[in-house]
Scaffold this motif. Structure first.
Motif, short mmCIF file in Angstrom:
data_model
loop_
_atom_site.label_atom_id
_atom_site.label_comp_id
_atom_site.label_asym_id
_atom_site.label_seq_id
_atom_site.Cartn_x
_atom_site.Cartn_y
_atom_site.Cartn_z
N PHE A 16 -17.30 7.73 49.31
CA PHE A 16 -16.09 8.43 49.76
C PHE A 16 -14.86 7.78 49.13
CE2 PHE A 16 -17.77 9.99 54.16
CZ PHE A 16 -18.64 10.84 53.52
N THR A 17 -13.95 8.60 48.63
CA THR A 17 -12.63 8.21 48.16
C THR A 17 -12.65 7.45 46.84
OG1 THR A 17 -11.76 8.14 50.41
CG2 THR A 17 -10.47 6.99 48.75
N LYS A 18 -13.53 6.46 46.71
CA LYS A 18 -13.60 5.63 45.52
C LYS A 18 -14.95 5.80 44.84
CE LYS A 18 -10.80 2.24 47.99
NZ LYS A 18 -10.75 0.87 48.58
N GLY A 19 -14.93 6.05 43.53
CA GLY A 19 -16.17 6.14 42.79
C GLY A 19 -16.70 4.77 42.43
N LEU A 20 -17.98 4.71 42.09
CA LEU A 20 -18.58 3.45 41.65
C LEU A 20 -17.91 2.96 40.36
CD1 LEU A 20 -22.38 4.22 42.16
CD2 LEU A 20 -20.92 2.79 43.62
N ASN A 21 -17.75 1.67 40.26
CA ASN A 21 -17.17 1.06 39.07
C ASN A 21 -18.31 0.64 38.14
OD1 ASN A 21 -15.46 -0.09 37.23
ND2 ASN A 21 -15.07 -1.93 38.43
N SER A 22 -18.94 1.63 37.53
CA SER A 22 -20.09 1.36 36.67
C SER A 22 -20.28 2.50 35.68
CB SER A 22 -21.36 1.21 37.51
OG SER A 22 -22.51 1.13 36.68
N LYS A 23 -20.57 2.14 34.45
CA LYS A 23 -20.86 3.14 33.42
C LYS A 23 -22.34 3.52 33.40
CE LYS A 23 -16.97 1.91 30.45
NZ LYS A 23 -16.24 3.13 30.85
N CYS A 24 -23.10 3.02 34.37
CA CYS A 24 -24.52 3.36 34.46
C CYS A 24 -24.74 4.63 35.28
CB CYS A 24 -25.30 2.21 35.08
SG CYS A 24 -25.35 0.72 34.05
N PHE A 25 -23.65 5.25 35.74
CA PHE A 25 -23.73 6.45 36.56
C PHE A 25 -22.88 7.56 35.97
CE2 PHE A 25 -24.97 3.10 39.40
CZ PHE A 25 -25.89 3.67 40.26
N GLU A 26 -23.33 8.79 36.18
CA GLU A 26 -22.50 9.96 35.93
C GLU A 26 -22.06 10.50 37.28
OE1 GLU A 26 -24.62 13.34 34.37
OE2 GLU A 26 -26.50 12.65 35.27
N VAL A 27 -20.89 11.14 37.31
CA VAL A 27 -20.41 11.78 38.52
C VAL A 27 -20.74 13.27 38.43
CG1 VAL A 27 -18.40 12.32 39.95
CG2 VAL A 27 -18.58 10.09 38.84
N LEU A 28 -21.68 13.69 39.26
CA LEU A 28 -22.10 15.09 39.23
C LEU A 28 -21.05 15.99 39.86
CD1 LEU A 28 -25.84 14.72 40.30
CD2 LEU A 28 -24.91 14.86 37.98
N GLU A 29 -20.36 15.45 40.86
CA GLU A 29 -19.35 16.27 41.55
C GLU A 29 -18.42 15.38 42.35
OE1 GLU A 29 -20.06 20.27 43.72
OE2 GLU A 29 -19.97 18.76 45.31
N ARG A 30 -17.16 15.80 42.47
CA ARG A 30 -16.22 15.18 43.40
C ARG A 30 -15.44 16.30 44.07
NH1 ARG A 30 -11.89 12.10 39.46
NH2 ARG A 30 -10.71 11.90 41.39
N LYS A 31 -15.52 16.36 45.36
CA LYS A 31 -14.84 17.38 46.16
C LYS A 31 -14.34 16.77 47.45
CE LYS A 31 -17.20 21.59 44.60
NZ LYS A 31 -15.99 22.30 44.16
N ARG A 32 -13.36 17.42 48.04
CA ARG A 32 -12.81 16.94 49.30
C ARG A 32 -13.48 17.64 50.47
NH1 ARG A 32 -8.05 14.08 48.89
NH2 ARG A 32 -7.08 14.92 50.77
N TYR A 33 -13.86 16.83 51.46
CA TYR A 33 -14.51 17.32 52.67
C TYR A 33 -13.82 16.74 53.89
CZ TYR A 33 -18.55 18.77 49.81
OH TYR A 33 -19.38 19.37 48.89
N LYS A 34 -13.95 17.43 55.00
CA LYS A 34 -13.40 16.94 56.27
C LYS A 34 -14.25 15.78 56.79
CE LYS A 34 -13.04 18.33 61.11
NZ LYS A 34 -13.36 19.40 62.08
N MET A 35 -13.56 14.71 57.25
CA MET A 35 -14.23 13.58 57.89
C MET A 35 -13.49 13.23 59.17
SD MET A 35 -16.88 13.05 56.10
CE MET A 35 -17.40 13.87 54.58
N SER A 36 -13.89 12.13 59.84
CA SER A 36 -13.33 11.82 61.15
C SER A 36 -11.84 11.50 61.08
CB SER A 36 -14.08 10.65 61.79
OG SER A 36 -13.87 9.45 61.08
N TRP A 37 -11.36 11.04 59.93
CA TRP A 37 -9.95 10.66 59.79
C TRP A 37 -9.13 11.69 59.04
CZ3 TRP A 37 -14.13 8.47 57.39
CH2 TRP A 37 -14.22 8.67 56.01
N GLY A 38 -9.78 12.75 58.57
CA GLY A 38 -9.10 13.76 57.76
C GLY A 38 -9.90 14.03 56.50
N PRO A 39 -9.33 14.71 55.51
CA PRO A 39 -10.08 15.01 54.29
C PRO A 39 -10.34 13.76 53.46
CG PRO A 39 -7.80 15.69 54.06
CD PRO A 39 -7.97 15.27 55.49
N ALA A 40 -11.52 13.70 52.86
CA ALA A 40 -11.89 12.59 51.97
C ALA A 40 -12.59 13.16 50.75
CB ALA A 40 -12.80 11.60 52.69
N THR A 41 -12.36 12.54 49.61
CA THR A 41 -13.02 12.96 48.38
C THR A 41 -14.42 12.35 48.34
OG1 THR A 41 -10.92 13.09 47.22
CG2 THR A 41 -12.91 13.01 45.87
N VAL A 42 -15.41 13.21 48.14
CA VAL A 42 -16.80 12.78 48.10
C VAL A 42 -17.27 12.76 46.65
CG1 VAL A 42 -19.16 13.34 48.80
CG2 VAL A 42 -17.26 13.69 50.40
#
Length: 325
Positions: free
Chosen positions: A243-269
């Protein structure tokens, strides 16, 4: 509501089995539908009415979405019943009291937050894992994400790791209640194991996971770096959700980032996937595409696979967490 005809239960049971066989719903989803059939839930009448309409691609998609929506409603109802004594307020108080008592308030990574069941259901359904495998929640709190994964997917094991004793003990109570009262509603033909461990996830071996989750909104840079380094030990194709922060690694690709509702408000997944040792993807993204995706807010402004590895941050990271109120 439409009445369910005498022949409908057998049709619905057969339909549930076929949808589970083809991977359109989970085996646990099939069990939820069977429970609805046994109760002769009136919502099934409307479902079968839409199933009887002339077949077109749009009608088929609409029907399958209605099936999954009904499973989501039924599983959420059981989840909420399981968590009756474990509200957001309970989790916040347990977290804050222990941090006050142990002088841990300077450790912002320990600030409490919870997944929203409906949003997390959607994220896990989008990942669309095959039956089996292991799910880990790093910083599992009172066990809500662990139990959401247990109810919604067909993992072999769902495991949480939590460093705060009070939250861990509450999660143990949730698991006892699950095993005694709720496990019976899930598919009996597969493992329905759920477990929690007390301690730092930096000291626990979780790199055998197939899907790993971390509610990382309040994680500091040092913790994100250490978690990212450990995550590089995951097998190619393993999924890591943050949530909010992506992994700090070049060994991963990001398939998707979207905002969703969570307990504190919207968060980027962020949905990451471990690359092959040569840096190439293991294959196509494989994420489920929902009809509402075209209108849902995208936290990045671009498609997920355009976002490479390396640290990524979204504006919701600066929010003031609700357990500080």
């Amino acid at each position: 509501m439409h009445e369910i005809s005498m022949s409908s239960p057998s049709r619905l049971l057969l339909l549930a089995s076929l949808l589970a066989r083809d991977g359109i719903i989970t085996n646990n989803g099939k069990s939820f539908l069977k429970e609805l059939v046994l109760r002769r839930d009136p919502r099934l009448g409307d479902l079968m009415e839409s199933f009887s309409t002339p077949t077109t691609k749009d009608n088929d998609m609409d029907f399958l979405e209605k099936v999954n929506d009904l499973i989501a409603e039924e599983s959420a109802s059981l989840f909420n019943e399981l968590m009756t004594d474990t509200s957001l307020e309970v989790g916040k108080k347990l977290s804050k009291d222990e941090r006050d008592r142990k002088s841990l308030n300077e450790h912002k990574s320990l600030i409490y937050g919870e997944v929203d069941y409906a949003s997390f259901y959607r994220v896990l359904r989008k990942i669309n894992t095959k039956p089996g495998g292991i799910f880990y929640d790093l910083g599992s709190g009172t066990g809500k994400a662990v139990m959401a994964a247990r109810f919604t997917r067909d993992f072999h094991k769902c495991i949480g790791i939590e460093i705060l004793e009070g939250l861990h003990q509450q999660a143990v109570k949730v698991l006892d209640k699950y095993n005694n009262q709720f496990r019976q509603y899930l598919c009996s033909g597969q493992s329905q194991y759920a477990g929690v461990h007390e301690g730092s996830f930096l000291d626990y071996q979780w790199t055998d996971g197939d899907v790993v989750f971390a509610n990382s909104t309040c994680f500091d840079d040092d913790l994100m770096d250490k978690m990212s380094r450990m995550a590089e030990g995951l097998k190619p194709g393993a999924i890591f959700v943050t949530f909010t922060k992506g992994l700090n690694s070049k060994c991963f690709e990001v398939l998707e980032r979207k905002r969703y509702k969570m307990s504190w408000g919207p968060a980027t997944v962020f949905i990451h996937r471990r690359l092959l040792p040569n840096g190439e993807p293991v294959g196509p993204p494989g994420l489920k595409i929902f009809p509402s995706d075209a209108t849902q807010e995208d936290g990045s402004g671009k498609s997920g696979n355009e976002n490479g590895g390396g640290a990524q941050l979204d504006s919701d990271a600066s929010r003031s967490d609700s357990d500080e109120d």
